[in-house]
Each structure stands twice: as structure tokens, then as C-alpha cells.
Design a protein around this motif. Sequence first.
Motif, short mmCIF file in Angstrom:
data_model
loop_
_atom_site.label_atom_id
_atom_site.label_comp_id
_atom_site.label_asym_id
_atom_site.label_seq_id
_atom_site.Cartn_x
_atom_site.Cartn_y
_atom_site.Cartn_z
N LEU A 241 13.38 -4.48 -12.42
CA LEU A 241 12.57 -4.80 -11.24
C LEU A 241 12.36 -6.30 -11.11
O LEU A 241 12.47 -6.87 -10.03
CB LEU A 241 11.20 -4.10 -11.33
CG LEU A 241 11.13 -2.62 -10.98
CD1 LEU A 241 9.69 -2.14 -11.12
CD2 LEU A 241 11.63 -2.36 -9.58
N HIS B 142 14.31 -7.79 -8.03
CA HIS B 142 13.36 -7.89 -6.92
C HIS B 142 12.29 -8.95 -7.21
O HIS B 142 11.11 -8.61 -7.40
CB HIS B 142 12.70 -6.55 -6.66
CG HIS B 142 13.65 -5.47 -6.24
ND1 HIS B 142 14.15 -5.39 -4.95
CD2 HIS B 142 14.19 -4.45 -6.95
CE1 HIS B 142 14.96 -4.35 -4.88
NE2 HIS B 142 15.02 -3.77 -6.07
N TRP C 20 4.53 -6.58 -10.78
CA TRP C 20 3.85 -5.96 -9.65
C TRP C 20 2.95 -6.93 -8.89
O TRP C 20 3.04 -7.06 -7.68
CB TRP C 20 3.05 -4.77 -10.17
CG TRP C 20 2.23 -4.03 -9.16
CD1 TRP C 20 2.69 -3.22 -8.16
CD2 TRP C 20 0.81 -4.02 -9.05
NE1 TRP C 20 1.64 -2.70 -7.44
CE2 TRP C 20 0.48 -3.17 -7.97
CE3 TRP C 20 -0.22 -4.63 -9.78
CZ2 TRP C 20 -0.84 -2.93 -7.59
CZ3 TRP C 20 -1.53 -4.39 -9.40
CH2 TRP C 20 -1.83 -3.56 -8.32
N GLN D 286 4.82 -9.68 -6.78
CA GLN D 286 5.49 -9.07 -5.62
C GLN D 286 4.48 -8.70 -4.54
O GLN D 286 4.64 -9.05 -3.36
CB GLN D 286 6.26 -7.82 -6.06
CG GLN D 286 7.49 -8.09 -6.90
CD GLN D 286 8.18 -6.80 -7.32
OE1 GLN D 286 7.65 -5.69 -7.16
NE2 GLN D 286 9.36 -6.92 -7.89
N GLU D 287 3.43 -8.00 -4.93
CA GLU D 287 2.45 -7.52 -3.95
C GLU D 287 1.67 -8.67 -3.31
O GLU D 287 1.33 -8.62 -2.12
CB GLU D 287 1.48 -6.54 -4.63
CG GLU D 287 2.13 -5.34 -5.25
CD GLU D 287 2.56 -4.30 -4.23
OE1 GLU D 287 1.90 -3.26 -4.12
OE2 GLU D 287 3.57 -4.54 -3.55
N HIS E 36 3.67 -9.97 -0.59
CA HIS E 36 3.61 -9.04 0.54
C HIS E 36 2.37 -9.34 1.38
O HIS E 36 2.43 -9.42 2.62
CB HIS E 36 3.53 -7.58 0.06
CG HIS E 36 4.73 -7.12 -0.70
ND1 HIS E 36 4.78 -5.88 -1.30
CD2 HIS E 36 5.91 -7.72 -0.97
CE1 HIS E 36 5.95 -5.72 -1.90
NE2 HIS E 36 6.65 -6.84 -1.72
N ARG F 74 11.65 -2.50 0.49
CA ARG F 74 12.66 -2.35 -0.58
C ARG F 74 12.03 -2.44 -1.96
O ARG F 74 12.60 -1.93 -2.93
CB ARG F 74 13.74 -3.43 -0.44
CG ARG F 74 14.84 -3.08 0.54
CD ARG F 74 16.07 -3.95 0.36
NE ARG F 74 15.81 -5.35 0.67
CZ ARG F 74 15.94 -5.90 1.86
NH1 ARG F 74 16.32 -5.17 2.90
NH2 ARG F 74 15.69 -7.18 2.05
N GLN F 75 10.89 -3.10 -2.08
CA GLN F 75 10.29 -3.29 -3.40
C GLN F 75 9.36 -2.15 -3.81
O GLN F 75 9.09 -1.98 -5.00
CB GLN F 75 9.55 -4.63 -3.44
CG GLN F 75 10.49 -5.83 -3.29
CD GLN F 75 9.82 -7.16 -3.56
OE1 GLN F 75 8.61 -7.31 -3.39
NE2 GLN F 75 10.61 -8.14 -3.97
N GLU F 76 8.86 -1.38 -2.86
CA GLU F 76 7.88 -0.36 -3.18
C GLU F 76 8.43 0.82 -3.99
O GLU F 76 7.76 1.31 -4.90
CB GLU F 76 7.20 0.15 -1.90
CG GLU F 76 6.51 -0.92 -1.07
CD GLU F 76 5.32 -1.56 -1.78
OE1 GLU F 76 4.91 -1.07 -2.85
OE2 GLU F 76 4.81 -2.56 -1.24
N HIS G 169 8.18 0.47 -7.77
CA HIS G 169 6.83 0.65 -8.32
C HIS G 169 6.54 2.14 -8.49
O HIS G 169 6.00 2.57 -9.52
CB HIS G 169 5.79 0.02 -7.39
CG HIS G 169 6.04 -1.42 -7.10
ND1 HIS G 169 5.46 -2.08 -6.03
CD2 HIS G 169 6.78 -2.35 -7.73
CE1 HIS G 169 5.86 -3.33 -6.02
NE2 HIS G 169 6.66 -3.52 -7.04
#
Length: 308
Positions: free
Chosen positions: A28, A32, A94, A97-98, A101, A188-190, A193
Motif C-alpha cells: 500500500l 499508493h 493510512w 493518505q487520508e 484526501h 483507488r486508495q480506499e 484500507h
Amino acid sequence: MALADVSVSRRRKARREESRLADHVDRLGEEHPPIPLDSVDYTMKRPGLLAERFGSVLAYMSRVELEVERNVIELNILLPDPPEVDQHFYADVWMPQETHHGLILDRLQVLAGLEPTNPNLTDVSFRLKLLGALGRVGAVQDVSRMLYYLTGLATERSAVLAYNKLHAGMLELGERAVARTVVAPIRRQEPGHFAYYQIAARGLWSQLGGWQKWLVRTLRRKTFGPVGAENKQQRLEFGKAIRSLGIVTGDDADLQHYADQVGRVEHELLWAHRRGLRVPKYVFESFRRAAHASADLDGDHQPAPGRA
């Protein structure tokens, strides 16, 4: 088989699961990385219409995404001695990335003429602090970990459904730049997770004792709620967001379908012994209360044809 052999077998299985999780987290992180903030094209053809259609969605989702900073603080309290792979996942993969977002969605809503989000980044509930204190006992921390994984499963499945709807909605409005450079990279990233929580939840559930499983079921039933909806106002915001996305339309059949998708893995793990149960009732009821309260507030609630 002797008890000692069973114990050794469980430890080996736990090590294999942790190694599998570690490989997943590494992939991940490599495949990503956080979406570069300068990669986004915020060109909008009709920002006013975008704001009208999806303003409530952007406000809710940007807040929830940015509040992962507080969520990591909460996890550090909830899990005093977490497995290294969990800490690596939520702190190093995580959260970055979030956070990106949230920053991207917040920038989009401001450029569309909406107010910036105001996330809660510091306040931690007393209930969570209490669970963290109890979690210093290893067996109790395993219960807390299981609750963390279950929350992650529901949250990420909801996110996948929401971003799919938002992407389709942006294309319908003709906002191709936003769909391509904002929503598509986020969605695409969810799933990665979700996969993490699913692997972790299945592995830990098989290791829990009977009293631990009972406690997980009891606490989950009493505390389940949509992510980021911790008070009445936030539950209304969640209800309005899922209605704006067309995930639910006021018909309880839509709500049931949504709950089925969000709660499927949770049902398979916690409630497989309950024959005839499609999805945990508390999942459906939580979503129904939020959606109906939002519809009532807007004055467009229509009586549902039935109850699930």
C-alpha cells in the motif's frame, strides 16, 4: 491434540497473519503514496451547481478525512501496546493518505464557493480513554483491536460506496477534471484500507476466546454508528450526504441494501450463528435514523413502505 500443541499452532497462525498484513501494508505504501496536492485539476464548469448538488457530501467527507489526525491520537490511547503492523499501517500509510484526501476535498469545496471544513483534531471521548486504560490488560486490548478493525471495515466500505457515487455524479455534471483528478485517485486508495481491516479482523476473530467474542458483540451492538457522526448534528450531516449521493432515496429498501453492503463482513464474523439474519440490525437502524432525520429536517421525508 494437547493444549500446548494448540497454543503453538495458534501462535504460528498469528505470525503468518501478521506477516501477510505487513506485506500488504508495504505494498500500500509503495503503490499508493499520498496523492500529490499539486496533481489536482480543480477546473469546474459549473461550480455553483456542483456546490448545490454535492456541497453536503464534500463538507462531510472532507471533515471525516481530516479527522484521521485525531483518530490516530485515539488509537494510540485505545491500543497501549498495538502490534507493530497496526501502528505502521495507521501512522505511516493510512493517515498520510487520508489527510491528503481531506485537504483536496476541502480545497475543492472552498473553490466551489463553500465554507472550509472545521475538523475536530484533538478531543478524545471519555469512553475511549476508559477503554484504553482497560486495554493495558492484553486480553481486553484484543477486544479493542477487534472493535477497531470492525469500525475500519464499515468505514472503508462506506467510503468505497460513496466515492463511486460521487465519481458518477461528477461525470453526470460534466465535471470531468474533478472526477479524474480528485475523486478517482481517492477512491483507488480506499479498497486497500478495507482489505487490511478484513485480513486483520478475520485473523484476530479466530484467536479470541468465548468471553471476548461476547464482549465484542455486546459493545459493537451498543456503540455502532456512522463514521464521523458522534452527535445529532453530525448524524444529520451524514444522512444528508448519503441522500445527496443517491445511496438512499427515502425507501427503506435502499437503506437495507446499503446496510447489507456495509455490514456484510461484520455479519459473517460476529453473527454467522444467527440463521436468517441478513445484516446486524444495529447497522440498518443507525443508517435509518440518520437518513430519516435528515429527510424530516429538509421537509421531504416520505413514509417508508415497510421495516426491515
